[in-house]
Design a protein around this motif. Structure first.
Motif, PDB file in Angstrom:
ATOM      1  N   ILE A 328     118.256   5.801  41.890  1.00 12.57           N
ATOM      2  CA  ILE A 328     117.805   7.160  41.591  1.00 12.57           C
ATOM      3  C   ILE A 328     118.105   8.093  42.757  1.00 12.57           C
ATOM      4  CG2 ILE A 328     116.008   6.599  39.899  1.00 12.57           C
ATOM      5  CD1 ILE A 328     113.953   6.652  42.154  1.00 12.57           C
ATOM      6  N   ASP A 329     118.530   9.313  42.418  1.00 12.70           N
ATOM      7  CA  ASP A 329     118.670  10.389  43.397  1.00 12.70           C
ATOM      8  C   ASP A 329     117.454  11.290  43.248  1.00 12.70           C
ATOM      9  OD1 ASP A 329     121.186   9.479  44.214  1.00 12.70           O
ATOM     10  OD2 ASP A 329     122.172  10.562  42.581  1.00 12.70           O
ATOM     11  N   ALA A 330     116.812  11.624  44.361  1.00 11.04           N
ATOM     12  CA  ALA A 330     115.547  12.355  44.267  1.00 11.04           C
ATOM     13  C   ALA A 330     115.326  13.225  45.493  1.00 11.04           C
ATOM     14  CB  ALA A 330     114.389  11.377  44.121  1.00 11.04           C
ATOM     15  N   THR A 331     114.496  14.245  45.303  1.00  8.54           N
ATOM     16  CA  THR A 331     113.973  15.036  46.419  1.00  8.54           C
ATOM     17  C   THR A 331     112.625  14.454  46.800  1.00  8.54           C
ATOM     18  OG1 THR A 331     115.085  17.011  45.597  1.00  8.54           O
ATOM     19  CG2 THR A 331     113.310  17.342  47.180  1.00  8.54           C
ATOM     20  N   VAL A 332     112.454  14.109  48.072  1.00 12.17           N
ATOM     21  CA  VAL A 332     111.266  13.386  48.515  1.00 12.17           C
ATOM     22  C   VAL A 332     110.541  14.177  49.593  1.00 12.17           C
ATOM     23  CG1 VAL A 332     110.505  11.361  49.845  1.00 12.17           C
ATOM     24  CG2 VAL A 332     112.049  11.069  47.907  1.00 12.17           C
ATOM     25  N   LEU A 359     116.287   2.208  50.781  1.00 10.44           N
ATOM     26  CA  LEU A 359     117.001   3.461  50.954  1.00 10.44           C
ATOM     27  C   LEU A 359     118.506   3.220  50.892  1.00 10.44           C
ATOM     28  CD1 LEU A 359     116.759   6.532  51.724  1.00 10.44           C
ATOM     29  CD2 LEU A 359     117.079   5.782  54.092  1.00 10.44           C
ATOM     30  N   ALA A 360     119.194   3.945  49.997  1.00 11.71           N
ATOM     31  CA  ALA A 360     120.653   3.851  49.921  1.00 11.71           C
ATOM     32  C   ALA A 360     121.301   4.856  50.869  1.00 11.71           C
ATOM     33  CB  ALA A 360     121.127   4.090  48.492  1.00 11.71           C
ATOM     34  N   ARG A 361     120.758   6.071  50.892  1.00 13.73           N
ATOM     35  CA  ARG A 361     121.303   7.087  51.797  1.00 13.73           C
ATOM     36  C   ARG A 361     120.358   8.289  51.844  1.00 13.73           C
ATOM     37  NH1 ARG A 361     124.047   7.994  46.954  1.00 13.73           N
ATOM     38  NH2 ARG A 361     123.835  10.159  46.223  1.00 13.73           N
ATOM     39  N   ILE A 362     120.497   9.076  52.902  1.00 10.30           N
ATOM     40  CA  ILE A 362     119.832  10.377  53.004  1.00 10.30           C
ATOM     41  C   ILE A 362     120.926  11.433  52.976  1.00 10.30           C
ATOM     42  CG2 ILE A 362     118.327  11.881  54.347  1.00 10.30           C
ATOM     43  CD1 ILE A 362     117.141   9.427  55.683  1.00 10.30           C
ATOM     44  N   ILE A 387     117.422  12.191  48.882  1.00  6.62           N
ATOM     45  CA  ILE A 387     117.742  10.804  49.188  1.00  6.62           C
ATOM     46  C   ILE A 387     118.161  10.062  47.924  1.00  6.62           C
ATOM     47  CG2 ILE A 387     116.033  10.800  51.063  1.00  6.62           C
ATOM     48  CD1 ILE A 387     114.348   8.884  49.323  1.00  6.62           C
ATOM     49  N   SER A 388     118.683   8.845  48.135  1.00 10.16           N
ATOM     50  CA  SER A 388     119.015   7.958  47.027  1.00 10.16           C
ATOM     51  C   SER A 388     118.363   6.604  47.301  1.00 10.16           C
ATOM     52  CB  SER A 388     120.531   7.800  46.906  1.00 10.16           C
ATOM     53  OG  SER A 388     120.856   6.987  45.797  1.00 10.16           O
ATOM     54  N   LEU A 389     117.748   6.016  46.260  1.00  9.33           N
ATOM     55  CA  LEU A 389     117.064   4.731  46.386  1.00  9.33           C
ATOM     56  C   LEU A 389     117.685   3.706  45.459  1.00  9.33           C
ATOM     57  CD1 LEU A 389     113.337   5.960  46.374  1.00  9.33           C
ATOM     58  CD2 LEU A 389     114.561   5.055  48.345  1.00  9.33           C
ATOM     59  N   LYS A 390     117.888   2.486  45.977  1.00  7.89           N
ATOM     60  CA  LYS A 390     118.319   1.361  45.153  1.00  7.89           C
ATOM     61  C   LYS A 390     117.082   0.574  44.729  1.00  7.89           C
ATOM     62  CE  LYS A 390     122.952   0.588  47.046  1.00  7.89           C
ATOM     63  NZ  LYS A 390     123.818  -0.350  47.816  1.00  7.89           N
ATOM     64  N   LEU A 391     116.989   0.253  43.436  1.00  4.20           N
ATOM     65  CA  LEU A 391     115.811  -0.404  42.883  1.00  4.20           C
ATOM     66  C   LEU A 391     116.117  -1.854  42.521  1.00  4.20           C
ATOM     67  CD1 LEU A 391     114.738   2.464  40.443  1.00  4.20           C
ATOM     68  CD2 LEU A 391     114.152   2.204  42.860  1.00  4.20           C
ATOM     69  N   ALA A 392     115.126  -2.735  42.710  1.00  4.20           N
ATOM     70  CA  ALA A 392     115.308  -4.146  42.381  1.00  4.20           C
ATOM     71  C   ALA A 392     115.302  -4.378  40.870  1.00  4.20           C
ATOM     72  CB  ALA A 392     114.215  -4.985  43.045  1.00  4.20           C
TER      73      ALA A 392
END
Length: 426
Positions: A328-332, A359-362, A387-392
């Motif tokens: 997911i790409d999100a504003t955090v 965390l995948a990237r900021i 940011i972008s997050l990788k989920l299990a």
């Protein structure tokens, strides 16, 4: 005659609204004035603030004491925590969130704004549009508050001058255009004197618009402005298996809250992320059978087929099913005093589902004062970043601007179980 007299019994629904502005713009006084003029203050509460005001040598009641609840706030005369207040009129019920104005309490404001449907941005008529005004307006638009009301307060200190009001309005509109803010209204007020809050007063004759309370009374409630897709995160699977009651022996109900849209008996549904399909056999609420359920109702759904469903699954209408995603790409907004660590694994709680994430990237950190995007490798408390997050495991999400419930999530520190971040997808 008071503006509250002879109001017809109309229910316009619950309105959650936020008040925010710079330091000493009069947020707490405004809320106190609303509560005072709508006659929703208990006699003993009024008596207590009258005594406190007298101790401080004030000639009139300090209405800000109604909301500045913490000892530190009262001593400093500022707002630190988010103060929630509840009141009602003949037309609707209200939940007010009084958000702190200081930059170091950005996380408090984001928390308060996340459920609001309208924001009152206060501006001191003497000071005009300030950096904090821009920051609060940006945060309000960031978290998806659809309606902004700019209240130019302390008009009594500029002799109720229309030119001052018009200049501030022009300055704000120039800034709002850059942010893409569309629905914004302006009103001149004096929270201290009560002008244009509940009653019109006699000193703002040049303003022919509605009073602050009139605007609040007629503001659209949440979930009423556009058609929404049905979203039902499962909170609990109810299986009594009561051998003494044959009706309950095979009972399998899925309990949760309708976050958006509506559902009726007989509707085709899809369970995500598995993709299994069925139809709604029954809808129950407090032992009663309902023909349909609407947004914000907590109900139990029974389906026609035996499907493996557990907490964290999402029930949607078959024709409205979004795709499950594992990134997911999100504003955090980072809430914790402990900085974000790219090496750590966090828990992401999205509706009723929890998954592990890294965390995948900021992409960038946003300067909330200048709105400039800055490169960064980490996040500290109160930082807002893309940011972008990788989920299990996959989650089923909507864009935050489409659905504030299924487009939002929180980040949890596994070791402490503290909430360390709040995110908006899309």
């Amino acid at each position: 005659m008071s503006a509250l007299e002879h109001i017809p019994e109309i229910d316009n629904g619950l309105l959650r609204f936020l008040t925010c502005g710079s330091v000493d713009d009069g947020k707490s006084t405004l809320i106190g004035r609303l509560l005072f003029d709508t006659k929703t203050i208990l006699a003993d509460t009024l008596n207590a603030i009258e005594k406190t005001s007298a101790k401080r040598g004030m000639s009139a009641v300090d209405l800000s004491l109604l909301t500045d609840g913490l000892q530190a706030e009262r001593e400093q005369g500022i707002t630190i925590d988010v103060a929630y207040r509840y009141f009602s009129t003949g037309r609707r019920k209200y939940i007010i969130a009084d958000a702190p104005g200081h930059e170091q309490y950005t996380r408090n404001m984001v928390t308060a704004a996340s459920t609001a449907n309208l924001a009152i941005i206060l501006i001191d008529a003497r000071k005009g549009v300030l950096t904090q005004t821009r920051r609060h307006s940006y945060l309000a638009s960031l978290v998806g508050i659809p309606h902004l009301l700019v209240a130019v307060n302390k008009m009594d200190l500029v002799d109720y001058d229309q030119a001052v009001f018009e200049r501030i309005k022009a300055d704000y509109l120039a800034f709002a255009a850059r942010l893409g803010i569309k629905d914004v209204r302006f009103i001149p007020i004096s929270a201290l004197e009560g002008d244009m809050i509940v009653d019109r007063g006699e000193r703002l004759g040049w303003y022919d618009g509605p009073t602050l309370l009139d605007i609040l009374e007629n503001a659209p409630a949440a979930h009423t402005e556009q058609a929404e897709d049905f979203r039902f995160p499962v909170q609990f699977v109810c299986r009594p298996q009561d051998s003494a009651n044959p009706e309950l022996h095979d009972y399998r109900g899925f309990m949760g809250r309708v976050e958006s849209g509506e559902i009726a008996v007989g509707d085709a549904v899809t369970v995500l992320p598995s993709g299994a399909t069925s139809r709604v056999k029954r809808i129950e609420l407090g032992g009663e059978h309902l023909p349909r359920a609407i947004h914000e109702q907590s109900v139990t759904l029974l389906l026609e087929d035996e499907i493996d469903i557990s907490r964290g699954d999402l029930i949607v209408k078959a024709a409205e099913a979004p795709e499950p995603v594992k990134q997911i790409d999100a504003t955090v907004c980072w809430l914790s005093e402990t900085p974000l660590s790219p090496a750590r694994t966090y828990l992401v709680r999205h509706t009723t589902r929890e998954v592990k994430a890294k965390l995948a990237r900021i992409d960038y950190r946003l300067d909330v004062n200048t709105l400039e995007q800055e490169a960064t490798t980490g996040l500290a408390m109160n930082d807002i970043a893309r940011i972008s997050l990788k989920l299990a495991q996959p989650i089923v999400a909507d864009r935050y601007q489409d659905n504030r419930a299924t487009g939002a999530f929180i980040i949890i520190d596994e070791s402490t179980n503290n909430t360390v971040g709040a995110g908006m997808i899309g």
